[in-house]
Every structure is written in C-alpha cells, then in structure tokens.
Design an enzyme around this catalytic site. Structure first.
Site, PDB file in Angstrom:
ATOM      1  N   ARG A 150       0.856  -1.174   0.109  1.00  0.00           N
ATOM      2  CA  ARG A 150       0.212  -0.189  -0.004  1.00  0.00           C
ATOM      3  C   ARG A 150       0.611   1.552   0.189  1.00  0.00           C
ATOM      4  NH1 ARG A 150      -5.132  -2.331   1.034  1.00  0.00           N
ATOM      5  NH2 ARG A 150      -6.149   0.172   0.587  1.00  0.00           N
ATOM      6  N   ARG A 209      -2.539   6.761   0.883  1.00  0.00           N
ATOM      7  CA  ARG A 209      -3.308   7.979   1.569  1.00  0.00           C
ATOM      8  C   ARG A 209      -1.700   9.277   2.275  1.00  0.00           C
ATOM      9  NH1 ARG A 209      -9.140   6.128   3.353  1.00  0.00           N
ATOM     10  NH2 ARG A 209      -8.060   4.871   3.292  1.00  0.00           N
ATOM     11  N   ARG A 241      -6.282  12.743  -5.011  1.00  0.00           N
ATOM     12  CA  ARG A 241      -6.827  12.754  -5.340  1.00  0.00           C
ATOM     13  C   ARG A 241      -7.924  14.158  -4.774  1.00  0.00           C
ATOM     14  NH1 ARG A 241     -10.897  10.431  -3.641  1.00  0.00           N
ATOM     15  NH2 ARG A 241     -11.254   9.494  -1.958  1.00  0.00           N
ATOM     16  N   ASP A 292      -6.621  -1.542  -7.358  1.00  0.00           N
ATOM     17  CA  ASP A 292      -8.079  -1.997  -6.141  1.00  0.00           C
ATOM     18  C   ASP A 292      -7.455  -4.067  -6.208  1.00  0.00           C
ATOM     19  OD1 ASP A 292      -8.627  -0.956  -3.508  1.00  0.00           O
ATOM     20  OD2 ASP A 292      -9.438  -2.025  -3.970  1.00  0.00           O
ATOM     21  N   TYR A 335     -15.436 -10.138   0.175  1.00  0.00           N
ATOM     22  CA  TYR A 335     -15.995  -8.646  -0.052  1.00  0.00           C
ATOM     23  C   TYR A 335     -17.644  -8.460  -1.109  1.00  0.00           C
ATOM     24  CZ  TYR A 335     -11.949  -6.332   2.207  1.00  0.00           C
ATOM     25  OH  TYR A 335     -11.465  -5.349   2.548  1.00  0.00           O
TER      26      TYR A 335
END
Ligand code: 1CP
Length: 345
Positions: free
Chosen positions: A23, A27, A36, A72, A147
């Site tokens: 990752r 962010r 973003r 993703d 998911y």
C-alpha cells in the site's frame, strides 16, 4: 534497471535485500492526497496516465526498489458487474452483493483485455518509464468472495462465513469463477509488463483451519498456477491464515511467501526450511509510528531474522493511512543501512 526484487524472488545473490511497502501509493503521501483532491478514486484507477503517475510516486519520492500498480483488488468484482463506490472517509462499497445462485448466474463473463483494458494500459504506460520492476496484483479468490458477499470490508466477515456454512455449493460456484478471474487477471498483467505478481488473500485469517483448506487454499492454488504459467514470480500473502506457512507454499507453488507481523522471522524460516521459497515482510505497520531510532532497531532484528538470501524487506501488512512519511523513509533507509556487511546501527 534495478533488478534486486527479481533476484530476491529467485533466491539469487543480492548486494542487499530489496525494499518496498504494501500500500505504498496511498493516502499517507501528501502527493497522493493532492491528486485525490482533484480526482475521485475511480477516475484515478481508470485513467491510465493518472494511475501510472500514482504508481511512480513512491519510487520517485522514497526510492523503493519496486512499484506496485495503483489499482485495487475490487476491480475484479467491478468487472464481474458489481458496482463499486468509494466515498471520501468511508471504505469502498460493492453494490449488488452475492446472496444466492441467481446473483452468481448474473455475473458477467470476465475478459481482462476487455473489462479491465484501462488497468492493462496503465501497466504498459508505467513500465515504459520505471527504473524498478512493476508488481501486478489481484485479490485471492476467497478474499474477493468475502467482499462480494459482505458488500464491504469487515472485521470478521460473518456474512461471508455464514454463506459458506449455509450454502457451500453456492460458495464453491462463486469461488470457481473467482479463481478463474484472478488467475486470468494476473496473467494478463504479466503479459502487459508486470515483472512480479502478488496475490492478496487478505481475508484468510477469518476462516477456521478447516474452512481455509476447503474454501481458500484450492482456489488460491489455481489462481497462482495460472499466474505462474506466464513465467513471472508470484508472491502469496495470506495474513493471519490458520495454516502452517509451508502448507500454503506447497499447495500454491508460490515463489515468495508474504509473512505477516504476528510471525517471528526466524520461526518462519525454520518452518519453511524444506521449501524452495523466498520470504517477504514483516515489520508491524504500527511500528512506523515509533521514533526512527526504534524503527532502525526493529528493522535490524527483522533482517537478521530473515537473512539476506531470498528475502524482500516489507511491512507485515499495508502502510497505515496516517503514517508519517519521514518514518517510512527511516524504514527504507534502515534496510539499506543494516544490510551493509558489518554495518552498525
Ligand atoms: O500501493 C498501493 O496503494 C497500491 C494499490 C492498492 C492495493 C495493492 C490499493 C489502492 N489497494 C490495494 C489492495 C487492496 N484493496 C486490498 C488488499 C491489501 C490489504 O490486505 O491491505 C484490499 C483488502 C483492498 C480493498 C480496499 N480498497 C480497501 C480496504 C477496505 C476495507 O474496509 O477492508 C480500501 C480502503 C480500498 C480503496 C483504496 N485502494 C487503494 C487506495 C489508495 C485506496 C484508498 C482510496 C482513497 O483514496 O480514498
């Protein structure tokens, strides 16, 4: 081309272990947050120029030895017809979650070159400019199923576990579709230019040992086999799996096994002594909130525990969103420093 990662995957000699972070393009990077602020998440994913730009950020800013494609795991459910929304501040949500046979029957045929053409185009664009290998990835079949059944992330995936118990045949039908999709997505990414592939079986730890054997491992093995047919090394990461590491390695044929932070490095190596496999991991991502002197100390112990051969330095799971960038830098520098023969910390 910096090929440390490729040599580590093949357990060939290296001057020092390669280092990257799961990752790493997210962010915690102000440059990612700035992009973003201008584009929503799905626009970043589906615009190859933007996805290529985000993919390269940690290489340019931090000097990691590998890039991981900005994408993703939920793009496969999306390609199969579930609607993906990623609102600010909350996790991603999948519309039209799977409850019965009709929901599985409605899933669209999966053609990566067609439904994920933008992802493959992002790979082709990125590899043209990168000086490090690009890692392509997909979710493991059980993780994708978890998911798709739950509709979102979950601490314990209880809806998904309930479906395995109530409707095992339905679960197997879904997992069969997902093993095929994950395997073909990975192979397509390799053909587009990814030099290493990683399978994130992130929901592994939700399952009992028995259910991991029935619902996760055989499908994970199928996806890995399809990916390895391209000749590209495959990293299998199944954090918290209630299964001995060597069994996951033997069943899947993984070239590299990801080690989560709950596992001791030397114990992982001992468990894998009979397997021809490299290791990746495993500093606790929370430790990047400790002072840099502590990070250096823990990195030294980690590298000593794994040894230099067939080893890729990484965290034991993804970097956390609020992690100070300076501490990420301390982590990367520490791997370089302790890896020098005779270096003191
Ligand atoms: O370095 C990178 O960031 C590379 C790209 C990447 C990867 C490898 C992203 C971008 N996501 C992933 C993998 C991923 N996505 C996993 C497996 C890895 C893991 O176990 O950590 C999982 C479970 C997801 C699902 C997902 N997508 C989550 C977790 C949600 C939950 O509640 O369980 C989240 C937050 C996303 C959205 C997302 N994906 C990636 C980013 C940068 C983001 C944040 C989106 C934003 O900017 O708001």
């Amino acid at each position: 081309m910096n090929d440390l990662l490729l040599r580590a995957c093949r357990r060939e000699p290296v001057e020092r272990p390669p280092v990257w972070l799961m990752r790493q393009a997210g962010r915690y990077l102000p440059e990612y947050r700035a992009l973003r602020a201008r584009h929503d998440f799905l626009t970043l994913l589906r615009t190859p120029e933007l996805a290529a730009q985000v993919t390269s950020l940690p290489v340019d800013l931090l000097g990691v030895d590998a890039a991981i494609l900005f994408s993703d795991i939920l793009v496969i459910p999306m390609a199969l017809g579930l609607e993906l929304t990623v609102a600010d501040g909350t996790g991603p949500v999948l519309g039209g979650r799977i409850r019965n046979d009709a929901d599985v029957a409605r899933l669209l045929p999966f053609e990566p070159e067609d439904s994920l053409a933008w992802q493959l185009e992002a790979i082709r664009l990125t590899v043209n400019t990168l000086a490090v290998p690009l890692i392509g990835f997909a979710g493991g079949p059980w993780t994708l199923a978890s998911y798709m059944i739950e509709g979102r992330g979950s601490a314990d995936f209880r809806l998904a576990r309930r479906l395995l118990a109530e409707s095992p045949a339905l679960a197997h039908g879904l997992l069969d579709r997902l093993a095929d999709a994950a395997g073909r997505s990975l192979a397509a990414q390799a053909r587009a230019g990814a030099r290493v592939l990683q399978v994130f079986e992130s929901s592994a730890g939700a399952l009992s040992p028995r259910d991991y054997q029935e619902f996760a491992l055989p499908y994970l093995a199928r996806a890995v086999r399809a990916a390895r047919e391209t000749g590209v090394p495959v990293i299998v990461f199944a954090p918290g799996a209630n299964c001995p590491l060597d069994r996951t390695v033997r069943a899947t044929g993984a070239d590299v096994i990801g080690i989560d932070w709950r596992t001791d490095p030397a114990e992982a190596r001992a468990r894998l002594a009979e397997c021809e496999v490299a290791c990746q991991g495993n500093l606790d991502p929370a430790l990047l909130f400790a002072p840099p002197s502590v990070i250096r100390e823990r990195v030294a112990a980690m590298v000593a525990g794994f040894g230099h051969l067939g080893y890729i330095a990484n965290l034991g799971h993804g970097v956390l969103p609020d992690t100070p960038v300076e501490h990420v830098r301390a982590f990367i520098d520490a791997v370089r420093l302790v890896a020098r023969p005779g270096a003191a910390i």
